[in-house]
Structures are given as C-alpha cells and as structure tokens.
Motif scaffolding. Structure first.
Motif, PDB file in Angstrom:
ATOM      1  N   UNK A   1     -10.831 -36.853 -17.356  1.00 31.88           N
ATOM      2  CA  UNK A   1     -10.891 -35.727 -16.427  1.00 31.88           C
ATOM      3  C   UNK A   1     -11.308 -36.206 -15.040  1.00 31.88           C
ATOM      4  N   UNK A   2     -10.599 -35.718 -14.040  1.00 30.80           N
ATOM      5  CA  UNK A   2     -10.985 -36.054 -12.668  1.00 30.80           C
ATOM      6  C   UNK A   2     -11.056 -34.816 -11.783  1.00 30.80           C
ATOM      7  N   UNK A   3     -11.127 -33.652 -12.384  1.00 30.78           N
ATOM      8  CA  UNK A   3     -11.354 -32.405 -11.641  1.00 30.78           C
ATOM      9  C   UNK A   3     -12.436 -31.594 -12.347  1.00 30.78           C
ATOM     10  N   UNK A   4     -12.956 -30.566 -11.647  1.00 29.35           N
ATOM     11  CA  UNK A   4     -13.947 -29.675 -12.240  1.00 29.35           C
ATOM     12  C   UNK A   4     -15.347 -30.221 -12.298  1.00 29.35           C
ATOM     13  N   UNK A   5     -15.700 -31.142 -11.418  1.00 33.29           N
ATOM     14  CA  UNK A   5     -17.028 -31.760 -11.469  1.00 33.29           C
ATOM     15  C   UNK A   5     -18.116 -30.897 -10.835  1.00 33.29           C
ATOM     16  N   UNK A   6     -17.767 -30.016  -9.930  1.00 27.26           N
ATOM     17  CA  UNK A   6     -18.726 -29.126  -9.275  1.00 27.26           C
ATOM     18  C   UNK A   6     -19.847 -29.899  -8.587  1.00 27.26           C
ATOM     19  N   UNK A   7     -19.452 -30.781  -7.696  1.00 33.66           N
ATOM     20  CA  UNK A   7     -20.403 -31.551  -6.884  1.00 33.66           C
ATOM     21  C   UNK A   7     -20.696 -30.763  -5.608  1.00 33.66           C
ATOM     22  N   UNK A   8     -21.954 -30.704  -5.217  1.00 33.40           N
ATOM     23  CA  UNK A   8     -22.345 -29.921  -4.034  1.00 33.40           C
ATOM     24  C   UNK A   8     -22.612 -30.819  -2.832  1.00 33.40           C
ATOM     25  N   UNK A   9     -22.000 -30.453  -1.725  1.00 31.38           N
ATOM     26  CA  UNK A   9     -22.269 -31.110  -0.443  1.00 31.38           C
ATOM     27  C   UNK A   9     -23.468 -30.406   0.181  1.00 31.38           C
ATOM     28  N   UNK A  10     -24.539 -31.154   0.390  1.00 33.95           N
ATOM     29  CA  UNK A  10     -25.762 -30.564   0.930  1.00 33.95           C
ATOM     30  C   UNK A  10     -25.651 -30.379   2.442  1.00 33.95           C
ATOM     31  N   UNK A  11     -26.043 -29.209   2.897  1.00 37.75           N
ATOM     32  CA  UNK A  11     -25.958 -28.922   4.323  1.00 37.75           C
ATOM     33  C   UNK A  11     -26.799 -29.914   5.126  1.00 37.75           C
ATOM     34  N   UNK A  12     -26.233 -30.395   6.201  1.00 40.84           N
ATOM     35  CA  UNK A  12     -26.884 -31.403   7.031  1.00 40.84           C
ATOM     36  C   UNK A  12     -27.677 -30.738   8.151  1.00 40.84           C
ATOM     37  N   UNK A  13     -28.885 -31.173   8.332  1.00 37.41           N
ATOM     38  CA  UNK A  13     -29.724 -30.702   9.440  1.00 37.41           C
ATOM     39  C   UNK A  13     -30.382 -31.898  10.115  1.00 37.41           C
ATOM     40  N   UNK A  14     -30.757 -31.716  11.356  1.00 37.94           N
ATOM     41  CA  UNK A  14     -31.476 -32.756  12.099  1.00 37.94           C
ATOM     42  C   UNK A  14     -32.886 -32.257  12.362  1.00 37.94           C
TER      43      UNK A  14
ATOM     44  N   UNK B   1     -20.124 -39.577   2.218  1.00 33.53           N
ATOM     45  CA  UNK B   1     -20.053 -40.798   1.406  1.00 33.53           C
ATOM     46  C   UNK B   1     -20.766 -40.600   0.076  1.00 33.53           C
ATOM     47  N   UNK B   2     -21.856 -39.854   0.099  1.00 29.84           N
ATOM     48  CA  UNK B   2     -22.595 -39.606  -1.152  1.00 29.84           C
ATOM     49  C   UNK B   2     -21.767 -38.820  -2.150  1.00 29.84           C
ATOM     50  N   UNK B   3     -21.137 -37.724  -1.690  1.00 28.84           N
ATOM     51  CA  UNK B   3     -20.353 -36.911  -2.626  1.00 28.84           C
ATOM     52  C   UNK B   3     -19.098 -37.660  -3.065  1.00 28.84           C
ATOM     53  N   UNK B   4     -18.505 -38.438  -2.172  1.00 27.32           N
ATOM     54  CA  UNK B   4     -17.351 -39.246  -2.560  1.00 27.32           C
ATOM     55  C   UNK B   4     -17.732 -40.224  -3.663  1.00 27.32           C
ATOM     56  N   UNK B   5     -18.872 -40.878  -3.480  1.00 28.86           N
ATOM     57  CA  UNK B   5     -19.334 -41.842  -4.471  1.00 28.86           C
ATOM     58  C   UNK B   5     -19.640 -41.159  -5.804  1.00 28.86           C
ATOM     59  N   UNK B   6     -20.250 -39.972  -5.736  1.00 27.24           N
ATOM     60  CA  UNK B   6     -20.571 -39.250  -6.956  1.00 27.24           C
ATOM     61  C   UNK B   6     -19.303 -38.854  -7.716  1.00 27.24           C
ATOM     62  N   UNK B   7     -18.317 -38.367  -6.984  1.00 25.45           N
ATOM     63  CA  UNK B   7     -17.056 -37.973  -7.615  1.00 25.45           C
ATOM     64  C   UNK B   7     -16.346 -39.186  -8.207  1.00 25.45           C
ATOM     65  N   UNK B   8     -16.239 -40.252  -7.424  1.00 23.76           N
ATOM     66  CA  UNK B   8     -15.517 -41.434  -7.896  1.00 23.76           C
ATOM     67  C   UNK B   8     -16.214 -42.071  -9.091  1.00 23.76           C
ATOM     68  N   UNK B   9     -17.544 -42.085  -9.078  1.00 28.72           N
ATOM     69  CA  UNK B   9     -18.284 -42.636 -10.208  1.00 28.72           C
ATOM     70  C   UNK B   9     -17.970 -41.860 -11.482  1.00 28.72           C
ATOM     71  N   UNK B  10     -17.897 -40.540 -11.371  1.00 33.47           N
ATOM     72  CA  UNK B  10     -17.563 -39.710 -12.534  1.00 33.47           C
ATOM     73  C   UNK B  10     -16.145 -40.002 -13.017  1.00 33.47           C
ATOM     74  N   UNK B  11     -15.221 -40.156 -12.082  1.00 34.86           N
ATOM     75  CA  UNK B  11     -13.841 -40.466 -12.456  1.00 34.86           C
ATOM     76  C   UNK B  11     -13.777 -41.782 -13.226  1.00 34.86           C
ATOM     77  N   UNK B  12     -14.446 -42.793 -12.732  1.00 34.46           N
ATOM     78  CA  UNK B  12     -14.430 -44.110 -13.377  1.00 34.46           C
ATOM     79  C   UNK B  12     -15.104 -44.048 -14.739  1.00 34.46           C
TER      80      UNK B  12
ATOM     81  N   UNK C   1     -18.120 -28.580  -3.543  1.00 32.06           N
ATOM     82  CA  UNK C   1     -18.392 -27.296  -2.924  1.00 32.06           C
ATOM     83  C   UNK C   1     -19.159 -27.514  -1.642  1.00 32.06           C
ATOM     84  N   UNK C   2     -18.606 -26.995  -0.527  1.00 33.23           N
ATOM     85  CA  UNK C   2     -19.232 -27.162   0.778  1.00 33.23           C
ATOM     86  C   UNK C   2     -19.966 -25.876   1.155  1.00 33.23           C
ATOM     87  N   UNK C   3     -21.059 -26.003   1.904  1.00 31.93           N
ATOM     88  CA  UNK C   3     -21.779 -24.790   2.343  1.00 31.93           C
ATOM     89  C   UNK C   3     -20.911 -23.937   3.250  1.00 31.93           C
ATOM     90  N   UNK C   4     -21.059 -22.621   3.137  1.00 26.59           N
ATOM     91  CA  UNK C   4     -20.248 -21.709   3.930  1.00 26.59           C
ATOM     92  C   UNK C   4     -20.937 -21.366   5.241  1.00 26.59           C
TER      93      UNK C   4
END
Length: 368
Positions: free
Chosen positions: A49-62, A215-226, A365-368
């Motif tokens: 499976x390489x879909x349906x992982x439900x990874x969340x992109x955390x909102x960025x603040x400074x 980069x974090x969410x990309x890595x998390x998704x790709x790690x799950x795929x592998x 999932x990206x913040x709205x």
C-alpha cells in the motif's frame, strides 16, 4: 606551493554536492547513466500500500526564539579575531603573515602570499618553515632558509633549498562578536533599517521551516512505502551496476588524493576493503529496491516526465548549483550537464520528484 598538498577538493566538492542533489536514490560517478528498469518489476519486488497513510503537515510558525537563534548565528559567523600586534609568536598561535620564497634568487609559483593565516605547529607548511617563526616578535620581518622535501609534489622544488622573506603582521586573539545594530545591518545586508532586516529574516526562517516540514512528511510517506514493500529477489545486473558505480566514485577520490584505494578507505572512510565491499553491496541493494518501487508506482499511476519538464528540471538543477545557463556549466566542466550527470540519472531524479509530489498529495493532510 610552499604548503603541503592540501586535502581540499573544490571541484570534487561541487561534484559531490551536485550528485547528492541530483541522484537522490543513487550514488553514481560522473558521466554514468542509470539503466531504466524496462522489464517486469513484479518479478523482483512487491509494492504494498502506498496511499491512505494520513500523514499530517504541521503548521509552520516563526517564534521569537527562532529569530533570536538566527541572529545569534549570523553574528557568530561574522565574528573576527582580535589583532594582537605586540608580543611573541608561540607554538599554537595563529599568525597572519606575508611571505615570498625564492630558489637560486628566483621567485617560484605558489611561494608568495599576503595576509595568510597560519597556525604555528600545525605542520601545514614544509618542514622548518613554522619552527623558524616561533619565538619571533609580532611585527618582525626576517629571512629563513628551508629545504623542500624530496617527496614534495612539485617536481621543480623536490629537495630544493629556498629562502623566504617573512613579515608577521599580527597574531589572532579571541573572536570578537559584533553587536546587532543598524550599522551592522547596513554593512552586512541590502537593508537600511533593523525593521526591514528582521522582516526579511523572518520570511527566510519561515521558508526554511516550510522546506524542513515538507521534507519531514515526504520522508515519513516514503519510509512507509518502502516498509510496505518487499523484495522477492534482486536483479543482479542492476545491483552490480550500483556496486561498480560506487567503486568508481570512491576510486576517483582516491586517485585525486594520490592514494591507493586501501589507504584511502582506511584514512577517509574508516573501513578496510572487505568491510567496504560489504557496505557497498548492502547500499546498492537498498538503492535498487527504492528505484524499483519508484518505477512501479510511476507506471501504476501513469506518472511520466515530459520533455518540457525535463528541460525545465535540467535548468533548475544547474541554477541551484550557481550556474546561470547550461552553456556556463559546460564551459566550467568541459562537458555538457547531461554528459556529466547522465541523462537517465537526471530522469530518475525528476521522476522521483513527480512521484513524491503525487504521494504527498494523496497521503498528507495540510492545515486549512
């Protein structure tokens, strides 16, 4: 040059940096082209499976802490050592010197420098050079006699007796960190006010944190795929190709340093040849697995790199390395960028980017 042959490889550093950026999955030598996996990959890998992982992109603040840390880093990077203009030069001191060297009364290439920093006792200069500076007074001008080693890298200077005229300008003291003032801003940026500088700095911090989060969410998704995929068997030809490319890569470095492979591995990689062979084989299998997964997903989802995307991606790659055009790159390296990196290697990178964009789109999932 009076200095020993330094283990500094500007051109190789650029090459390595570029290859890392280009070949996300594969470490290859210059000019090598990756073979496209143009066969039935299902015989070698089962992609789970390489879909349906439900990874969340955390909102960025400074935060203010982010800004304060950035300013501290900028000021520390701008710190300069105090100039000590009196006293003696001792072993371990960093001195700033001017020097000019001659053999039989004639100046030689690489034997002259102005304002060069030298750590006394570091052994970075030929034998006898640093020893004759130790104990001298800051501000002194004097002459020393030295003999170049018989194994010196320049044929013309091997065993030659040389005379150097030296002036000690100053020795370096503790680092002086500048204050964050409007004067600092004006002297070290394009901005005229602190407010404008801070606004620009916050934007840059925000953009960098966005890159890190993506980069974090990309890595998390790709790690799950592998992790969800299983290798049934490794295609021997492709694994061996990766092994050969890795060896070519490291052998080119050993050759640049003028070292045998065994010596290079021990000095720079920390492995003997048997350990290195095991490591390379393992890494090659990791790369082949990931590339097979990549191509499987691309084929399943109909993801391809168009000719227009290829041309745009090519230009984007070289501009990120500081080149304004493909012609400028070719002038600098004596070959086209495609020849340098390998067309198929470039294609793998661009395909990976498209596949990763698609995986993020369906899994994150990206913040709205």
């Amino acid at each position: 040059m009076v200095q020993k042959k330094q283990r500094s490889v500007m051109k190789n550093r650029i090459i390595v940096g570029m290859l890392v950026a280009l070949l996300v999955l594969s470490m290859t030598g210059c000019g090598q082209e990756s073979k496209v996996y143009d066969y039935d990959l299902s015989k070698y890998v089962t992609v789970g499976e390489y879909t349906g992982f439900d990874v969340s992109y955390e909102e960025v603040t400074v935060t203010q802490d982010d800004v304060d840390a950035a300013i501290e880093g900028i000021l520390n990077a701008a710190a300069k050592p105090a100039k000590i203009t009196s006293g003696q030069a001792y072993n371990g001191d960093t001195v700033n010197i001017d020097f000019s060297g001659s053999v039989d009364g004639e100046l030689f290439d690489g034997g002259t420098a102005v304002g060069q920093s030298l750590v006394l006792g570091s052994g970075s200069m030929i034998p006898g050079f640093e020893d004759q500076i130790i104990g001298k007074n800051i501000g002194d001008s004097f002459t020393i006699d030295v003999t170049f080693p018989e194994d010196y890298h320049s044929e013309d200077l091997k065993g030659a007796e040389a005379v150097f005229d030296i002036t000690i300008n100053y020795k370096e003291g503790e680092l002086i960190v500048p204050e964050f003032t409007e004067n600092f801003v004006q002297n070290n940026s394009e901005h005229k006010t602190i407010d404008a500088y801070l606004a620009d700095l916050e934007t840059k911090i925000y953009e960098e944190k966005e890159k890190q989060e993506l980069a974090r969410v990309q890595n998390e998704v790709w790690t799950k795929v592998v992790e969800n995929s299983e290798v049934l068997s490794y295609p021997e030809e492709d694994v061996q190709r990766k092994v050969d490319q890795n060896y070519e890569y490291y052998e080119s470095y050993a050759s640049y340093y003028g070292m045998e492979m065994e010596e290079f591995l021990a000095s720079y990689v920390g492995m003997n040849e048997e350990e290195f062979a095991d490591y390379v084989n393992q890494q090659s299998e990791v790369v082949v697995k990931q590339e097979m997964i990549l191509y499987t997903i691309a084929r399943n989802e109909g993801i391809e790199v168009t000719e227009e995307e290829y041309d745009a991606g090519l230009l984007d790659m070289i501009t990120k390395e500081g080149f304004a055009s493909l012609e400028e790159f070719e002038e600098a390296y004596g070959e086209s960028f495609e020849s340098f990196a390998g067309k198929e290697n470039i294609m793998v990178t661009l395909l990976l980017e498209k596949v990763m964009d698609w995986l993020v789109e369906v899994n994150v999932t990206f913040p709205k």
